[in-house]
Motif scaffolding. Structure first.
Motif, PDB file in Angstrom:
ATOM      1  N   LYS A 277       2.937 -21.605  82.159  1.00  0.00           N
ATOM      2  CA  LYS A 277       3.440 -21.699  83.520  1.00  0.00           C
ATOM      3  C   LYS A 277       4.800 -22.381  83.512  1.00  0.00           C
ATOM      4  O   LYS A 277       5.082 -23.228  82.661  1.00  0.00           O
ATOM      5  CB  LYS A 277       2.465 -22.490  84.395  1.00  0.00           C
ATOM      6  N   LEU A 278       5.638 -22.027  84.470  1.00  0.00           N
ATOM      7  CA  LEU A 278       6.994 -22.556  84.531  1.00  0.00           C
ATOM      8  C   LEU A 278       7.044 -23.784  85.434  1.00  0.00           C
ATOM      9  O   LEU A 278       6.490 -23.787  86.539  1.00  0.00           O
ATOM     10  CB  LEU A 278       7.958 -21.492  85.047  1.00  0.00           C
ATOM     11  N   ASN A 279       7.700 -24.823  84.932  1.00  0.00           N
ATOM     12  CA  ASN A 279       7.939 -26.044  85.704  1.00  0.00           C
ATOM     13  C   ASN A 279       9.443 -26.297  85.729  1.00  0.00           C
ATOM     14  O   ASN A 279      10.096 -26.246  84.688  1.00  0.00           O
ATOM     15  CB  ASN A 279       7.226 -27.235  85.065  1.00  0.00           C
ATOM     16  N   TYR A 280       9.976 -26.559  86.913  1.00  0.00           N
ATOM     17  CA  TYR A 280      11.419 -26.706  87.059  1.00  0.00           C
ATOM     18  C   TYR A 280      11.771 -28.173  87.319  1.00  0.00           C
ATOM     19  O   TYR A 280      11.116 -28.861  88.119  1.00  0.00           O
ATOM     20  CB  TYR A 280      11.932 -25.833  88.203  1.00  0.00           C
ATOM     21  N   CYS A 281      12.795 -28.628  86.634  1.00  0.00           N
ATOM     22  CA  CYS A 281      13.260 -30.000  86.829  1.00  0.00           C
ATOM     23  C   CYS A 281      14.708 -30.110  86.343  1.00  0.00           C
ATOM     24  O   CYS A 281      15.230 -29.218  85.668  1.00  0.00           O
ATOM     25  CB  CYS A 281      12.369 -30.995  86.089  1.00  0.00           C
ATOM     26  N   ILE A 282      15.327 -31.228  86.682  1.00  0.00           N
ATOM     27  CA  ILE A 282      16.716 -31.502  86.308  1.00  0.00           C
ATOM     28  C   ILE A 282      16.703 -32.441  85.110  1.00  0.00           C
ATOM     29  O   ILE A 282      16.207 -33.566  85.209  1.00  0.00           O
ATOM     30  CB  ILE A 282      17.483 -32.129  87.485  1.00  0.00           C
ATOM     31  N   VAL A 283      17.214 -31.973  83.992  1.00  0.00           N
ATOM     32  CA  VAL A 283      17.132 -32.717  82.738  1.00  0.00           C
ATOM     33  C   VAL A 283      18.499 -32.756  82.076  1.00  0.00           C
ATOM     34  O   VAL A 283      19.260 -31.777  82.126  1.00  0.00           O
ATOM     35  CB  VAL A 283      16.114 -32.067  81.768  1.00  0.00           C
ATOM     36  N   GLU A 284      18.791 -33.897  81.434  1.00  0.00           N
ATOM     37  CA  GLU A 284      19.976 -34.000  80.579  1.00  0.00           C
ATOM     38  C   GLU A 284      19.832 -35.215  79.673  1.00  0.00           C
ATOM     39  O   GLU A 284      19.020 -36.117  79.932  1.00  0.00           O
ATOM     40  CB  GLU A 284      21.255 -34.112  81.405  1.00  0.00           C
ATOM     41  N   TYR A 285      20.596 -35.229  78.602  1.00  0.00           N
ATOM     42  CA  TYR A 285      20.606 -36.367  77.685  1.00  0.00           C
ATOM     43  C   TYR A 285      21.464 -37.498  78.247  1.00  0.00           C
ATOM     44  O   TYR A 285      22.369 -37.268  79.068  1.00  0.00           O
ATOM     45  CB  TYR A 285      21.183 -35.967  76.329  1.00  0.00           C
ATOM     46  N   ALA A 286      21.182 -38.710  77.796  1.00  0.00           N
ATOM     47  CA  ALA A 286      22.079 -39.836  78.050  1.00  0.00           C
ATOM     48  C   ALA A 286      23.228 -39.731  77.043  1.00  0.00           C
ATOM     49  O   ALA A 286      23.074 -40.045  75.860  1.00  0.00           O
ATOM     50  CB  ALA A 286      21.341 -41.159  77.891  1.00  0.00           C
ATOM     51  N   THR A 287      24.372 -39.255  77.499  1.00  0.00           N
ATOM     52  CA  THR A 287      25.477 -38.914  76.596  1.00  0.00           C
ATOM     53  C   THR A 287      26.014 -40.081  75.766  1.00  0.00           C
ATOM     54  O   THR A 287      26.502 -39.846  74.654  1.00  0.00           O
ATOM     55  CB  THR A 287      26.635 -38.289  77.392  1.00  0.00           C
ATOM     56  N   PRO A 288      25.947 -41.365  76.213  1.00  0.00           N
ATOM     57  CA  PRO A 288      26.468 -42.436  75.353  1.00  0.00           C
ATOM     58  C   PRO A 288      25.738 -42.562  74.018  1.00  0.00           C
ATOM     59  O   PRO A 288      26.295 -43.129  73.071  1.00  0.00           O
ATOM     60  CB  PRO A 288      26.259 -43.702  76.206  1.00  0.00           C
ATOM     61  N   LEU A 289      24.518 -42.032  73.922  1.00  0.00           N
ATOM     62  CA  LEU A 289      23.807 -42.099  72.647  1.00  0.00           C
ATOM     63  C   LEU A 289      24.519 -41.292  71.563  1.00  0.00           C
ATOM     64  O   LEU A 289      24.372 -41.578  70.371  1.00  0.00           O
ATOM     65  CB  LEU A 289      22.376 -41.576  72.823  1.00  0.00           C
ATOM     66  N   LYS A 290      25.284 -40.308  71.981  1.00  0.00           N
ATOM     67  CA  LYS A 290      26.047 -39.524  71.009  1.00  0.00           C
ATOM     68  C   LYS A 290      27.102 -40.390  70.330  1.00  0.00           C
ATOM     69  O   LYS A 290      27.437 -40.189  69.159  1.00  0.00           O
ATOM     70  CB  LYS A 290      26.704 -38.327  71.707  1.00  0.00           C
ATOM     71  N   THR A 291      27.632 -41.369  71.067  1.00  0.00           N
ATOM     72  CA  THR A 291      28.586 -42.310  70.483  1.00  0.00           C
ATOM     73  C   THR A 291      27.921 -43.133  69.380  1.00  0.00           C
ATOM     74  O   THR A 291      28.495 -43.324  68.300  1.00  0.00           O
ATOM     75  CB  THR A 291      29.148 -43.245  71.573  1.00  0.00           C
ATOM     76  N   LEU A 292      26.709 -43.623  69.656  1.00  0.00           N
ATOM     77  CA  LEU A 292      25.988 -44.398  68.645  1.00  0.00           C
ATOM     78  C   LEU A 292      25.687 -43.548  67.413  1.00  0.00           C
ATOM     79  O   LEU A 292      25.784 -44.021  66.278  1.00  0.00           O
ATOM     80  CB  LEU A 292      24.681 -44.932  69.236  1.00  0.00           C
ATOM     81  N   PHE A 293      25.320 -42.278  67.638  1.00  0.00           N
ATOM     82  CA  PHE A 293      25.011 -41.392  66.516  1.00  0.00           C
ATOM     83  C   PHE A 293      26.251 -41.145  65.655  1.00  0.00           C
ATOM     84  O   PHE A 293      26.186 -41.169  64.425  1.00  0.00           O
ATOM     85  CB  PHE A 293      24.465 -40.067  67.053  1.00  0.00           C
ATOM     86  N   THR A 294      27.389 -40.931  66.312  1.00  0.00           N
ATOM     87  CA  THR A 294      28.637 -40.696  65.576  1.00  0.00           C
ATOM     88  C   THR A 294      29.073 -41.944  64.808  1.00  0.00           C
ATOM     89  O   THR A 294      29.529 -41.858  63.662  1.00  0.00           O
ATOM     90  CB  THR A 294      29.742 -40.271  66.552  1.00  0.00           C
ATOM     91  N   MET A 295      28.920 -43.112  65.425  1.00  0.00           N
ATOM     92  CA  MET A 295      29.292 -44.360  64.759  1.00  0.00           C
ATOM     93  C   MET A 295      28.472 -44.596  63.499  1.00  0.00           C
ATOM     94  O   MET A 295      28.991 -45.087  62.492  1.00  0.00           O
ATOM     95  CB  MET A 295      29.114 -45.545  65.722  1.00  0.00           C
TER      96      MET A 295
END
Length: 403
Positions: A277-295
């Protein structure tokens, strides 16, 4: 009619869900078990206990008070000399940066290297006590001072005085010097504080043109993914094939920081559950974590994977505290923190999102649509209350079975 508590899912359509009083101010439910709490004062309490134990042991040994005072003065004087010499060594470097770091003030540079207001009075008191108690032999006094200075300089040379990892972490946490603290505030001020107060209006506009797709108001929130590994996918479908992009919410255009018509927008995703079944919601990553990953993958940042994990946890905790204190963002977000060690299970991320969506249905005062009869609150209290009047002037218990 059936009732369910926070965190439980109603088994039937048409169930009432009750939110407990202690969860009213916690829109995101209990914290993830891997998220550390702020440090308490146990180290300080243990220090006080050790001081009392040491004093008790000295009392039980029945040593001469004069001898105890001599030893105490000598060792305390040694500590103050060590702090003074360490400050002098650091000051010899800082005088080359007085103009750029301290606005040309040598006094500020000295205070940065040595707490003058604290150590100078202690040095004077210890010096007077030292001369009074240990000045019987001038040669011995001079030799003792030389040995103390030598020991402290060796301690500084071999960097034995450096604080432990726990001390550094505690200092950074106490005075908000962590990378995660700045990233969390930047994320809030530069993005969440702008979009979250306008999110519900945007969803209402979206529903008018999309056949009321997001019909459950309790899930009208921005679901922010916070993986503790800090690994972020540009396409959520690559993270989990049960998550598909549906379409964008209406764009928000604002003039920000010299940019005319800066665009802010969120995406609506369809999440497929176990029953397809399909469930709809608004989702996104917390983009500052990409900074920690790159560092953590850049040698010049000197940022290990252990540092990244600690900062990711601190980022979540700081962001949660900021948002909980933000009135304009209340009820418009959901932080989903997870550890990807469980990602070996198929469709781990979609199941985690669906778990949070189900929890939201039970955390709100909401009534699901169904064929069951849902009595109104007046049905419960439809009868007139009976007044129980005692014939005695003494207080009586409320229980009917009391003697």
């Amino acid at each position: 009619m059936s009732w369910c508590l926070t965190g439980q899912v109603a088994a039937t359509s048409g169930a009432w869900c009750l939110k407990m009083p202690h969860d009213v101010d916690r829109p995101n439910g209990p914290a993830h078990p891997l998220i550390s709490k702020p440090r308490g004062k146990w180290a300080q309490y243990t220090n006080y206990i050790c001081i009392v134990l040491c004093m008790l042991m000295l009392y039980l040994k029945e040593e001469s008070l004069y001898q105890v005072a001599q030893c105490f003065t000598f060792h305390f004087m040694a500590l103050q000399i060590g702090a003074l010499l360490k400050g002098v060594c650091y000051f010899s470097e800082e005088i080359h940066h007085v103009r750029s770091r301290y606005c040309g003030s040598y006094w500020r540079a000295l205070n940065a290297c040595l707490n003058v207001e604290r150590h100078v009075p202690l040095m004077l008191i210890c010096g007077c006590a030292y001369l009074t108690l240990l000045s019987q032999n001038g040669l011995q006094l001079c030799l003792s001072l030389m040995l103390v200075c030598l020991c402290q300089l060796l301690n500084t040379a071999f960097r034995l005085h450096r604080p432990s990892t726990v001390e550094i972490s505690e200092i950074c946490e106490k005075y908000n010097h962590n990378v995660a603290y700045g990233l969390a505030w930047s994320y809030y001020v530069g993005y969440l504080k702008i979009v979250l107060p306008r999110l519900k209006d945007s969803i209402e506009e979206f529903n008018r043109t999309n056949n009321n797709l997001l019909k459950w108001k309790e899930t009208w929130k921005l679901h922010i993914l916070i993986p503790l590994s800090c690994e972020i996918y540009d396409d959520l479908q690559k993270a989990d094939s049960n998550i598909h992009f549906w379409r964008d919410l209406p764009e928000l255009r604002l003039d920000q920081a010299g940019t005319k018509g800066r665009v802010y927008k969120q995406n609506v995703y369809e999440v497929i559950d176990e029953d397809r079944k399909l469930n709809y919601c608004i989702v996104e990553y917390a983009t500052p974590l990409k900074t920690l990953f790159t560092m953590s993958h850049d040698e010049s940042a000197a940022f290990s994977r252990e540092d990244r994990l600690e900062q990711a946890k601190l980022f979540y905790r700081t962001l949660e505290e900021i948002l909980q204190n933000s009135k304009e963002c209340a009820g418009s977000y959901r932080l989903i923190v997870y550890e990807e060690s469980g990602a070996s299970e198929g469709h781990f991320l979609s199941k985690e999102i669906l778990r949070h969506i189900r929890q939201q249905h039970c955390e709100e005062y909401a009534m699901c649509n169904g064929n069951h009869h849902n009595p109104q609150p007046t049905d419960v209290f439809s009868t007139e209350p009976d007044l129980l009047i005692s014939d005695s002037e003494l207080p009586r218990p409320l229980r009917s079975d009391a003697f």
